[in-house]
Write a protein that holds these residues in place. Structure first.
Motif, PDB file in Angstrom:
ATOM      1  N   PRO A   9       0.798  -1.236   0.000  1.00  8.03           N
ATOM      2  CA  PRO A   9       0.000   0.000   0.000  1.00  8.03           C
ATOM      3  C   PRO A   9       0.828   1.282   0.000  1.00  8.03           C
ATOM      4  O   PRO A   9       0.519   2.228  -0.736  1.00  8.03           O
ATOM      5  N   GLU A  10       1.903   1.316   0.784  1.00 12.37           N
ATOM      6  CA  GLU A  10       2.716   2.536   0.824  1.00 12.37           C
ATOM      7  C   GLU A  10       3.448   2.773  -0.502  1.00 12.37           C
ATOM      8  O   GLU A  10       3.624   3.913  -0.933  1.00 12.37           O
ATOM      9  N   SER A  11       3.850   1.698  -1.165  1.00  9.79           N
ATOM     10  CA  SER A  11       4.500   1.835  -2.468  1.00  9.79           C
ATOM     11  C   SER A  11       3.490   2.257  -3.525  1.00  9.79           C
ATOM     12  O   SER A  11       3.795   3.087  -4.388  1.00  9.79           O
ATOM     13  N   LEU A  12       2.290   1.694  -3.460  1.00 12.02           N
ATOM     14  CA  LEU A  12       1.250   2.070  -4.408  1.00 12.02           C
ATOM     15  C   LEU A  12       0.898   3.548  -4.245  1.00 12.02           C
ATOM     16  O   LEU A  12       0.693   4.260  -5.239  1.00 12.02           O
ATOM     17  N   ALA A  13       0.872   4.031  -3.019  1.00  7.85           N
ATOM     18  CA  ALA A  13       0.622   5.460  -2.779  1.00  7.85           C
ATOM     19  C   ALA A  13       1.727   6.294  -3.421  1.00  7.85           C
ATOM     20  O   ALA A  13       1.461   7.354  -4.015  1.00  7.85           O
ATOM     21  N   GLN A  14       2.952   5.819  -3.334  1.00  8.37           N
ATOM     22  CA  GLN A  14       4.074   6.524  -3.954  1.00  8.37           C
ATOM     23  C   GLN A  14       3.938   6.518  -5.475  1.00  8.37           C
ATOM     24  O   GLN A  14       4.217   7.519  -6.132  1.00  8.37           O
ATOM     25  N   VAL A  15       3.499   5.394  -6.041  1.00 11.33           N
ATOM     26  CA  VAL A  15       3.269   5.310  -7.487  1.00 11.33           C
ATOM     27  C   VAL A  15       2.245   6.352  -7.913  1.00 11.33           C
ATOM     28  O   VAL A  15       2.446   7.094  -8.882  1.00 11.33           O
ATOM     29  N   HIS A  16       1.150   6.438  -7.182  1.00 11.40           N
ATOM     30  CA  HIS A  16       0.107   7.419  -7.526  1.00 11.40           C
ATOM     31  C   HIS A  16       0.620   8.852  -7.395  1.00 11.40           C
ATOM     32  O   HIS A  16       0.264   9.722  -8.197  1.00 11.40           O
ATOM     33  N   SER A  29       5.045   9.089 -18.639  1.00 14.49           N
ATOM     34  CA  SER A  29       6.222   9.817 -18.160  1.00 14.49           C
ATOM     35  C   SER A  29       6.694   9.306 -16.806  1.00 14.49           C
ATOM     36  O   SER A  29       7.842   9.518 -16.429  1.00 14.49           O
ATOM     37  N   ALA A  30       5.830   8.627 -16.081  1.00 13.38           N
ATOM     38  CA  ALA A  30       6.170   8.078 -14.765  1.00 13.38           C
ATOM     39  C   ALA A  30       6.864   6.724 -14.859  1.00 13.38           C
ATOM     40  O   ALA A  30       7.242   6.144 -13.834  1.00 13.38           O
ATOM     41  N   LEU A  31       7.053   6.224 -16.059  1.00  9.57           N
ATOM     42  CA  LEU A  31       7.538   4.855 -16.228  1.00  9.57           C
ATOM     43  C   LEU A  31       8.879   4.572 -15.548  1.00  9.57           C
ATOM     44  O   LEU A  31       9.003   3.574 -14.824  1.00  9.57           O
ATOM     45  N   LEU A  32       9.887   5.405 -15.741  1.00  7.43           N
ATOM     46  CA  LEU A  32      11.199   5.115 -15.141  1.00  7.43           C
ATOM     47  C   LEU A  32      11.141   5.049 -13.614  1.00  7.43           C
ATOM     48  O   LEU A  32      11.599   4.059 -13.037  1.00  7.43           O
ATOM     49  N   PRO A  33      10.604   6.062 -12.932  1.00  8.25           N
ATOM     50  CA  PRO A  33      10.574   5.945 -11.470  1.00  8.25           C
ATOM     51  C   PRO A  33       9.701   4.793 -10.977  1.00  8.25           C
ATOM     52  O   PRO A  33      10.022   4.159  -9.971  1.00  8.25           O
ATOM     53  N   VAL A  34       8.639   4.482 -11.693  1.00  2.02           N
ATOM     54  CA  VAL A  34       7.786   3.358 -11.273  1.00  2.02           C
ATOM     55  C   VAL A  34       8.517   2.032 -11.488  1.00  2.02           C
ATOM     56  O   VAL A  34       8.429   1.131 -10.648  1.00  2.02           O
ATOM     57  N   LEU A  35       9.273   1.912 -12.567  1.00  2.00           N
ATOM     58  CA  LEU A  35      10.065   0.697 -12.777  1.00  2.00           C
ATOM     59  C   LEU A  35      11.120   0.541 -11.685  1.00  2.00           C
ATOM     60  O   LEU A  35      11.378  -0.576 -11.224  1.00  2.00           O
ATOM     61  N   HIS A  36      11.734   1.643 -11.268  1.00  2.00           N
ATOM     62  CA  HIS A  36      12.698   1.560 -10.163  1.00  2.00           C
ATOM     63  C   HIS A  36      12.017   1.037  -8.895  1.00  2.00           C
ATOM     64  O   HIS A  36      12.570   0.159  -8.215  1.00  2.00           O
ATOM     65  N   LEU A  37      10.851   1.553  -8.589  1.00  2.00           N
ATOM     66  CA  LEU A  37      10.108   1.064  -7.413  1.00  2.00           C
ATOM     67  C   LEU A  37       9.766  -0.418  -7.558  1.00  2.00           C
ATOM     68  O   LEU A  37       9.901  -1.190  -6.605  1.00  2.00           O
ATOM     69  N   ALA A  38       9.323  -0.794  -8.747  1.00  2.00           N
ATOM     70  CA  ALA A  38       8.941  -2.185  -8.986  1.00  2.00           C
ATOM     71  C   ALA A  38      10.143  -3.113  -8.822  1.00  2.00           C
ATOM     72  O   ALA A  38      10.045  -4.166  -8.177  1.00  2.00           O
ATOM     73  N   GLN A  39      11.265  -2.721  -9.400  1.00  2.99           N
ATOM     74  CA  GLN A  39      12.456  -3.566  -9.288  1.00  2.99           C
ATOM     75  C   GLN A  39      12.862  -3.727  -7.827  1.00  2.99           C
ATOM     76  O   GLN A  39      13.200  -4.824  -7.386  1.00  2.99           O
ATOM     77  N   LYS A  40      12.805  -2.646  -7.085  1.00  4.07           N
ATOM     78  CA  LYS A  40      13.187  -2.698  -5.670  1.00  4.07           C
ATOM     79  C   LYS A  40      12.218  -3.577  -4.871  1.00  4.07           C
ATOM     80  O   LYS A  40      12.633  -4.372  -4.037  1.00  4.07           O
ATOM     81  N   GLU A  41      10.943  -3.443  -5.138  1.00  5.21           N
ATOM     82  CA  GLU A  41       9.941  -4.167  -4.342  1.00  5.21           C
ATOM     83  C   GLU A  41       9.791  -5.634  -4.736  1.00  5.21           C
ATOM     84  O   GLU A  41       9.478  -6.468  -3.901  1.00  5.21           O
ATOM     85  N   PHE A  42      10.009  -5.958  -6.002  1.00  3.18           N
ATOM     86  CA  PHE A  42       9.747  -7.308  -6.470  1.00  3.18           C
ATOM     87  C   PHE A  42      11.015  -8.110  -6.733  1.00  3.18           C
ATOM     88  O   PHE A  42      11.187  -8.748  -7.762  1.00  3.18           O
ATOM     89  N   GLY A  43      11.954  -8.085  -5.802  1.00  6.22           N
ATOM     90  CA  GLY A  43      13.084  -8.998  -5.835  1.00  6.22           C
ATOM     91  C   GLY A  43      14.312  -8.539  -6.592  1.00  6.22           C
ATOM     92  O   GLY A  43      15.184  -9.358  -6.886  1.00  6.22           O
ATOM     93  N   GLY A  44      14.405  -7.270  -6.962  1.00  7.04           N
ATOM     94  CA  GLY A  44      15.615  -6.768  -7.601  1.00  7.04           C
ATOM     95  C   GLY A  44      15.678  -6.971  -9.106  1.00  7.04           C
ATOM     96  O   GLY A  44      16.710  -6.713  -9.719  1.00  7.04           O
ATOM     97  N   TRP A  45      14.564  -7.431  -9.687  1.00  9.89           N
ATOM     98  CA  TRP A  45      14.537  -7.611 -11.135  1.00  9.89           C
ATOM     99  C   TRP A  45      13.108  -7.482 -11.630  1.00  9.89           C
ATOM    100  O   TRP A  45      12.166  -7.479 -10.832  1.00  9.89           O
ATOM    101  N   LEU A  46      12.957  -7.358 -12.948  1.00 12.00           N
ATOM    102  CA  LEU A  46      11.643  -7.147 -13.552  1.00 12.00           C
ATOM    103  C   LEU A  46      11.279  -8.321 -14.442  1.00 12.00           C
ATOM    104  O   LEU A  46      11.811  -8.461 -15.535  1.00 12.00           O
ATOM    105  N   ASP A  47      10.381  -9.169 -13.960  1.00 12.48           N
ATOM    106  CA  ASP A  47       9.918 -10.243 -14.833  1.00 12.48           C
ATOM    107  C   ASP A  47       8.660  -9.772 -15.563  1.00 12.48           C
ATOM    108  O   ASP A  47       8.116  -8.696 -15.286  1.00 12.48           O
ATOM    109  N   VAL A  48       8.197 -10.544 -16.507  1.00 10.54           N
ATOM    110  CA  VAL A  48       7.080 -10.138 -17.361  1.00 10.54           C
ATOM    111  C   VAL A  48       5.822  -9.806 -16.549  1.00 10.54           C
ATOM    112  O   VAL A  48       5.200  -8.764 -16.795  1.00 10.54           O
ATOM    113  N   PRO A  49       5.401 -10.625 -15.584  1.00 14.24           N
ATOM    114  CA  PRO A  49       4.203 -10.238 -14.825  1.00 14.24           C
ATOM    115  C   PRO A  49       4.338  -8.894 -14.099  1.00 14.24           C
ATOM    116  O   PRO A  49       3.374  -8.136 -14.018  1.00 14.24           O
ATOM    117  N   VAL A  50       5.523  -8.590 -13.606  1.00 22.09           N
ATOM    118  CA  VAL A  50       5.742  -7.294 -12.942  1.00 22.09           C
ATOM    119  C   VAL A  50       5.637  -6.169 -13.969  1.00 22.09           C
ATOM    120  O   VAL A  50       4.983  -5.143 -13.723  1.00 22.09           O
TER     121      VAL A  50
END
Length: 169
Positions: A9-16, A29-50
């Motif tokens: 929830p706190e990360s989703l609030a940051q995304v919004h 335009s938010a794609l790069l910072p959101v991808l950084h958050l996703a990579q950090k939260e979901f195990g240090g990498w970006l798989d297709v579902p993420v």
């Protein structure tokens, strides 16, 4: 998309909050910072579902996320170690000995470029210019640069990592 893929929830609030920085219809335009958050939260990498989840959040096509994520070397497309050793290998660093540094790391950790140690601790990722040419050879580890590297400095850095005494952010 898997139901288990969701920001805390706190990360989703940051995304919004990030998306709100941009005009209506420009949420891509938010794609790069959101991808950084996703990579950090979901195990240090970006798989297709993420990446699909990020596309859904931004109301863009998944291919738009894949194109960006695979273009930038700061995003990992496969699992990586806790410590990603990004050693610069462009001209100034090469002249100052980065190949010796890379060879030492490969030998010491028994991994090749792009590989992760068996214990999941280290990934070696040769990098193109990290912008510290005056301090060559250098390596990025998390958000930090380690400059004027020598074999001894590299060994010290690796030991500090093993002891959990080196900050990444």
């Amino acid at each position: 998309m898997s139901e288990t893929i969701a920001f805390k929830p706190e990360s989703l609030a940051q995304v919004h909050k990030i998306i709100a920085r941009y005009p209506e219809g420009r949420q891509k335009s938010a794609l790069l910072p959101v991808l950084h958050l996703a990579q950090k939260e979901f195990g240090g990498w970006l798989d297709v579902p993420v990446m699909d989840y990020v596309a859904e959040l931004l109301s863009i096509q998944p291919i738009e996320v894949y194109e960006v994520a695979t273009f930038y070397t700061m995003f990992n497309m496969k699992p990586v170690g806790k410590y990603v050793l990004e050693v610069c290998r462009t001209g100034p660093c090469m002249v100052c000995g980065s190949e010796k540094i890379l060879d030492h790391i490969r030998t010491k950790l028994n991994i090749k470029d792009g590989e992760t140690t068996e214990d999941g601790m280290f990934t070696l990722k040769p990098a193109e210019c990290l912008g510290a040419c005056g301090y060559a050879p250098m390596m990025q580890l998390g958000k930090f640069f380690h400059e004027n590297l020598t074999i001894e400095k590299v060994d010290e850095i690796l030991e500090l990592c093993r002891q959990g005494q080196l900050a990444l952010d």
